[in-house]
Every structure is written in C-alpha cells, then in structure tokens.
Design an enzyme around this catalytic site. Structure first.
Site, mmCIF file in Angstrom:
data_model
loop_
_atom_site.group_PDB
_atom_site.id
_atom_site.type_symbol
_atom_site.label_atom_id
_atom_site.label_comp_id
_atom_site.label_asym_id
_atom_site.label_seq_id
_atom_site.Cartn_x
_atom_site.Cartn_y
_atom_site.Cartn_z
ATOM 1 C CG HIS A 34 -30.430 24.666 18.621
ATOM 2 N ND1 HIS A 34 -31.534 25.497 18.603
ATOM 3 C CD2 HIS A 34 -30.534 23.930 19.750
ATOM 4 C CE1 HIS A 34 -32.279 25.272 19.676
ATOM 5 N NE2 HIS A 34 -31.702 24.328 20.389
ATOM 6 N NE ARG A 364 -69.161 1.425 20.891
ATOM 7 C CZ ARG A 364 -68.831 0.163 21.063
ATOM 8 N NH1 ARG A 364 -67.763 -0.336 20.471
ATOM 9 N NH2 ARG A 364 -69.557 -0.623 21.817
ATOM 10 C CD GLU A 418 -52.416 4.021 21.256
ATOM 11 O OE1 GLU A 418 -51.193 4.064 21.533
ATOM 12 O OE2 GLU A 418 -53.140 3.048 21.542
ATOM 13 C CG HIS A 468 -64.822 2.877 24.272
ATOM 14 N ND1 HIS A 468 -65.003 2.779 22.910
ATOM 15 C CD2 HIS A 468 -65.071 1.634 24.762
ATOM 16 C CE1 HIS A 468 -65.329 1.532 22.589
ATOM 17 N NE2 HIS A 468 -65.386 0.822 23.692
ATOM 18 C CG HIS A 480 -59.416 1.268 29.540
ATOM 19 N ND1 HIS A 480 -58.399 0.860 30.373
ATOM 20 C CD2 HIS A 480 -59.248 0.586 28.378
ATOM 21 C CE1 HIS A 480 -57.660 -0.035 29.739
ATOM 22 N NE2 HIS A 480 -58.139 -0.209 28.531
#
Ligand SMILES: Cc1ncc(C[n+]2csc(CCOP(=O)(O)OP(=O)(O)O)c2C)c(N)n1
Ligand SMILES: [Mg+2]
Length: 672
Positions: A34, A364, A418, A468, A480
C-alpha cells in the site's frame, strides 16, 4: 547542484521524502502493498517521531516510552521506514524483504516489541481500541506506582488512524469510552484523505467526524494541509500534548499517494505504483529517479537527534527510578516483580476449594468466588464486564470502579461495548504489567471475535469470562443461547477454551488462565446451578491442567467412555452410576480444555481415552463440530446442531436430550 543537494538545505523535507520513497520502494520490490497512505502520512509520521513522541530506539522496551499504534496497518511500509530511519533494529535488508516469508516486515505490522512494533494491526479499528487500552493501562500504572516527585509512568499513546478505522464501529465504541474516561494522554492523528478502497469516502461516509468526536468529549484540532504544512502539524501535536483532560483527535487533511500520478485517487491505495509512476513520483518530488532504497546524507539527522533525546530521557527516568527504589522500596519491588513477569508468591494458596458435597452452584458463581478470593492477592488483575456485571459475577469487594476521578480503581465499566472491550483488553495486556479480564455472555463472544483472534495471534494474556454458556440459560431463548461459539473459539490457535464442570474445575481453570503467558483464555461458565462433583474436588487441580482426566472409572478396561464438558459432566456421572449398577464397565472423562489435552503426550491421551475402546459417547450442549476427534468413527455425540429454544432450562434439557435418562438411553443404544 543536484536536486538532492538542493533539498539537503531542508533536512525535514529530505527526511520526509526518504520515508516516502523507502515505502514506495518496499512496495515496488514486493510487488504488493500500500503506497498511498505512506506517501500521504509521511510528514505527520516524521514530525511525530522526531519532534513529539518520546521514545528510545536503543531500548524499545523502556516502560515509560510513548506508544505508537499504526491503526491503519495497511500503511505498514510507513512504520517500517520510520523504524529503520529512527534507529530501531530493523535493517535495510529487512525493508528489502517487505512481505516476504520469515521477514520482520510482514504485510501488516505484527507485534514485535524488540523492533518497536507495539501491536498487531490491519483489521481496521483495532488499533484505536488497543490504544485506548494502552492509555487506560498508563493511567492505572501511574495510579499504582507513581509517588510525589516520582512520575514513573507518564507517557502518551499516539495513533495513526485512517478513514476506514473511523468508519468501523469499534472506533466509536472505544472512542466513546475514552472520552468518558477523559484519557488525556491519548492522541489520535486521523489521516483524513477522503479516499478509501471503493473511491471517495463520500460514497458512504459523510458525517462530520470532528463533531462526532467533540460529542464523545474529545479535544479536536484540524490541520488543513497535513502532507506538507509542518508548522501546522507541529501546532496540532503541541496542542494535543497540552490537552491533559481529554483525548485529542487531530483531523489531518492529507493526500493519498502524495506526489504520484495517482494522488487523491483510490488507485493509490493498495497496489504498487508500478515502475513508470514510481519514476514520475520521484521526479515530481525532486528525487533521483533511479535511486532505490536511498537514504541521502542528512536524512537521518533529525531522527538521530530524537533518538539522542529519547536515550537521555530514559537515562533521567532510570536515575529517577533508582531514587524511587530508595524512597519507596515496596512499590519499586512490586514493579520489579511485575516487570520480571512474576506473580506474587503464594497467591495460589488463596484459590478457593469447593466442597464435593455442597449445594448446586453455577460455575459463573464459582468464578465470582474465585475472583473474590484471588483479586486481593493479585493487584495486576484488572477487569470488568460489558454491562453484565451481576450476570457475569466479575466484580469483587476488592475493587472500586476505575474512572476519570478514580484511576486507582480496578473495575472497568466497559458499557455495552464487547468489541471495544476485547480490543481494550489487548491494549492493557500489551503493557505486560497488567492482566485484563472481561465478561459478557458466551453468545456475545461473537461481538468480540476480532480482538480475541488478535490476542491469540499476539500471544497476549487476556481472560474472557463468558457466562450463560449453553441452551441451558433457558428462558432468554435462542437469541441468547450459544450453539456454534465453543466450536468456533476452539478453532482459534493459541486460545485456551475452558468449560469447567464445577467449582473446583473453575478454580483450576482460573489458575491456568492467570498463569498462562502464551495466549488468552476463555472460560465458558454456566448460568444454572450444577451439582458439585466429589471426584473433581480431589482431582480437578491435577486434571484440569492436563485438559482432560478420568473422573469416574471401572475395574479393568471400560466397555464405554462417556466424554463430556461443563454442565454435562455431572449428568454423565449419574449415567455411569446407573450403568455400573448394571455391570457395565464405563468411564467418565471430563474434558474442560481440549487444547491442553491435545498438547499432552500420546501416552497420557491414550491412558485417558484408550484407543482400544471404540464405544464412546461425547456429551456437550453445543455444536458437535470437533467432537469426532475424541469419539472416533464408532462414537456418538449428544450435541446441539440446531438453534435452542426459550423455556425453563430443565424443559430445554428434556427437549434436547440432555437429561440423565436420555443420555443413559443413548449410551445403552451404543452398547447394543
Ligand atoms: C476490518 C477490516 N475491513 C476491511 C479491511 C480491508 N481494507 C484495508 S484498507 C481499507 C480501507 C481503505 O481506506 P482508508 O482506511 O481510508 O485507507 P487509505 O486508502 O486512505 O490508505 C479496507 C476496507 C481491513 N483491513 N479491515
Ligand atoms: Mg482514506
């Protein structure tokens, strides 16, 4: 008098053109790369590296150096030219081997601290996230170690970013957080050349970037002619340095492919100029057209001055560090340990153990207990969650929140970001002095996959707390419920993926993740409570580091192997009891970390999963992809190869065949 002699009057212009043509020649020699961005950004890069950035090319690991992040990694030839001219150990031969196998000058910059390459970039936007993490790390380390009169950590983070960087969503996430945290030592130089690959940026990108950053709480300063106007660049960089309460965005209007026949066109972006256009560009800028990889006399003078100043700054810093060690021996000793990569002696004594006969506990929650127990022992452990703190169990009493007003806090409120969280964690980990962790639901690991991959590529110690972890999260339903995520994370090289079966396996997994210096670790943790596994209370500490181990066994060679991870292990333990009562010789293998198991000796692997036993049933509430490696051609897998469903988790377990009865039935079916 040749053109070059004339230009030698002006060492800055000479040096800038040297940067430009080293980059152009690298791309020509490789016949790929580049050239456009280096031609446009050479002036700002040069001015930054010689006048404003504090760095010492003879010690690229000086902890208090300014950081440079080339977020637009496609402009790598610019970075390599600057590193070479500045006196880092990147030789001219390496420049000539641009993009060749085994060179130190790969197509996009790859983290190489001894060569001054602070992070791996190329996937646009990541560098900005990394830089935010670096600025957070600087502030955290300053809060921990600086004392009155001893600014041990006091450095800036400089970024080159392109249109593409700022189009990417991660830049918005990370910049929003940086503004909120008032990261005044973060300075982003935006290469506003109004061109990207498809053409002019107004094809798709017409917002007022300056206003957008002002809305994030940044200080914004414009440079109208950034490919040429050194005085304006200087004023902008000076303004950025003087602004201590807000991050700075310098909007630098430049010309892609500056000086070439392709200037201001997308054609300059990503292919060699070609021999004719290269000559023409050299002629246009008064460069000898046949000279390649040419460094004229004087072109390195300013770089040498900057290196000299950097070396002196480091010497002063070392002298201060010596006085600091005398005045604050405890803090200095802690810093020395961290720099040596040591964790505090005895911290593992604080790892909790969980009773084999206790109440059901979600992993958890076990993870939260582990953190609560070890965090006070590990001041380098810092982390947070992407707005799922109560679900991820990532906070502890040991912390306060890290904020603009409380830099000694260790808990990071990432917000619902996130992607930025992952990238910021990389920036923090790259300090080498902090261990970041971050939590979200396993399903949303997909939102942070690019930085996870880069953490793995860079072998950085980041720890992902993914709760989860299966369809058994229940009522929230298939939006989910992760199905493909375990398999896809396991496909990432250098990443350890743990799916612990109970509290003790969770504690063992955390220990490995914290000690792991060769890459990131992901912990997949349950929402639902799991019965404790008495055998794991005894064996997890030895078994988890080996990736897989025998939890329940029979006398002699088994007829059947039950292989499982996480929440499916206790189910298999129950099935094994039932089968054993019927005289079936059955073994249960818990497999919390496939990567670690795969790395054991063949002897150990064969001991745990004997090749002679072909009846094998794998049980995992995720995609079956990958399981055939363990169950073999005659084996079977109870997995989830479709989307989940919204219902109480016990009903989902029934519908998807994960109850003790259902697993027993499949096992008996295998036995014939
Ligand atoms: C996440 C990501 N998507 C796509 C690309 C491919 N790519 C490389 S550069 C670029 C955009 C080029 O525009 P700009 O960032 O303005 O750089 P310039 O052409 O001005 O050098 C793209 C889409 C990438 N490197 N990373
Ligand atoms: Mg551009």
């Amino acid at each position: 008098m040749t053109d070059l002699d004339r230009r030698a009057d002006d060492l800055d212009r000479l040096a800038i053109d040297t940067v430009r043509f080293l980059a152009v020649d690298m791309v020509e020699a490789a016949n790929s790369g580049h050239p456009g961005a280096p031609l446009g950004q050479a002036a700002m890069g040069y001015w930054l590296w010689t006048r404003h950035m504090r760095h010492n090319p003879s010690d690229p690991r000086w902890p208090n150096r300014d950081r440079f992040v080339l977020s637009c990694g496609h402009a790598s030839a610019l970075l390599y030219a600057l590193l070479h001219l500045a006196g880092y150990q990147l030789s001219m031969d390496e420049l000539k081997r641009f993009r060749q196998f085994g060179s130190h000058t790969p197509g996009h910059p790859e983290h190489e601290p001894d060569f001054g390459i602070e992070t791996t970039t190329g996937p646009l936007g990541q560098g900005i996230g990394n830089a935010v993490g670096m600025a957070i790390a600087e502030r955290m380390l300053a809060a921990r170690f600086n004392r009155d009169g001893f600014p041990v950590f006091d450095h800036r983070v400089w970024v080159h970013a392109s249109d593409g960087d700022l189009m990417e969503g991660i830049a918005s996430e990370a910049s929003s957080l940086a503004g909120h945290l008032r990261l005044g030592k973060l300075n982003v130089l935006y290469d506003d050349n109004e061109i990207s690959i498809d053409g002019p940026t107004d094809l798709s990108f017409r917002e007022d970037v300056a206003k957008r950053y002002e809305a994030y709480g940044w200080h914004v300063h414009r440079v109208e002619n950034g490919s040429d106007d050194l005085a304006a660049l200087d004023a902008a960089m000076q303004a950025a340095r003087e602004e201590t309460d807000r991050p700075s965005l310098l909007v630098v209007r430049t010309h892609i492919g500056y000086g070439s026949p392709k200037q201001d066109s997308a054609d300059a972006h990503g292919s060699p100029l070609g021999p004719e256009a290269t000559k023409e560009t050299k002629r246009n800028l008064g460069w000898p057209e046949d000279a390649t990889f040419h460094v004229p006399d004087g072109a390195q003078d300013r770089f040498a001055q900057a290196a000299h100043q950097g070396a002196r700054a480091q010497l002063e810093w070392e002298a201060m560090a010596a006085r600091y060690a005398a005045a604050h021996p405890e803090a200095a000793a802690e810093l020395a340990e961290r720099r040596a990569g040591k964790l505090p002696a005895g911290w593992t004594d604080h790892l909790p153990s969980f009773p084999g006969d206790g109440d059901p506990l979600a992993t958890r929650k076990a993870s939260g207990k582990v953190l609560g127990a070890v965090a006070p022992q590990l001041p380098m452990l810092v982390g947070g969650s992407a707005d799922l703190t109560p679900s991820n169990n990532t906070n502890t009493d040991a912390y306060s929140d890290f904020s603009a007003d409380n830099p000694s806090g260790r808990y990071l409120r990432f917000g619902v970001r996130e992607h930025a969280m992952g990238s910021i964690m990389n920036g923090i980990a790259l300090s080498g002095l902090l261990i970041p962790y971050g939590g979200t639901f396993l399903i949303f690991s997909d939102y942070m996959k690019p930085p996870i991959r880069l953490a793995a590529l860079m072998k950085q110690r980041a720890i992902y707390v993914f709760t989860h972890d299966s369809i058994f999260l229940g009522e929230d339903g298939p939006t989910h419920q992760p199905v493909a995520q375990l398999a896809s994370l396991r496909a990432v090289p250098n990443l350890l993926v743990f799916r612990p079966a109970d509290g003790n396996e969770t504690a063992a997994a955390w220990k490995i993740a914290i000690e792991n210096r060769t890459g990131p670790s992901a912990l997949a943790l349950t929402r639902q409570g799991l019965p404790p596994i008495p055998a794991a209370a005894e064996r997890a500490a030895d078994g988890v580091p080996r990736g897989a181990y025998v939890l329940a066994d029979c006398d002699g060679e088994p007829d059947l192997l039950l292989l499982a991870t996480g929440s499916e292990v206790w189910v298999c333990m129950e099935v094994q009891k039932r089968l054993a009562a019927d005289g079936v010789a059955c073994r249960v293998v818990s497999m919390p970390c496939w990567e670690l198991f795969g790395a054991q000796t063949a002897d150990y692997r064969d001991e745990v999963i004997p090749p002679s036993v072909s009846l094998r049933l794998g049980v995992e509430a995720g995609a079956s992809l990958g399981w055939h490696r363990w169950v073999g051609p005659a084996g079977d897998v109870i997995a989830v190869d479709r989307f989940g469903a919204s219902a109480p988790w016990k009903d989902v377990a029934k519908a998807y065949g994960f109850t003790v009865d259902a697993v027993e039935e499949r096992a008996r079916g295998l036995l014939g």
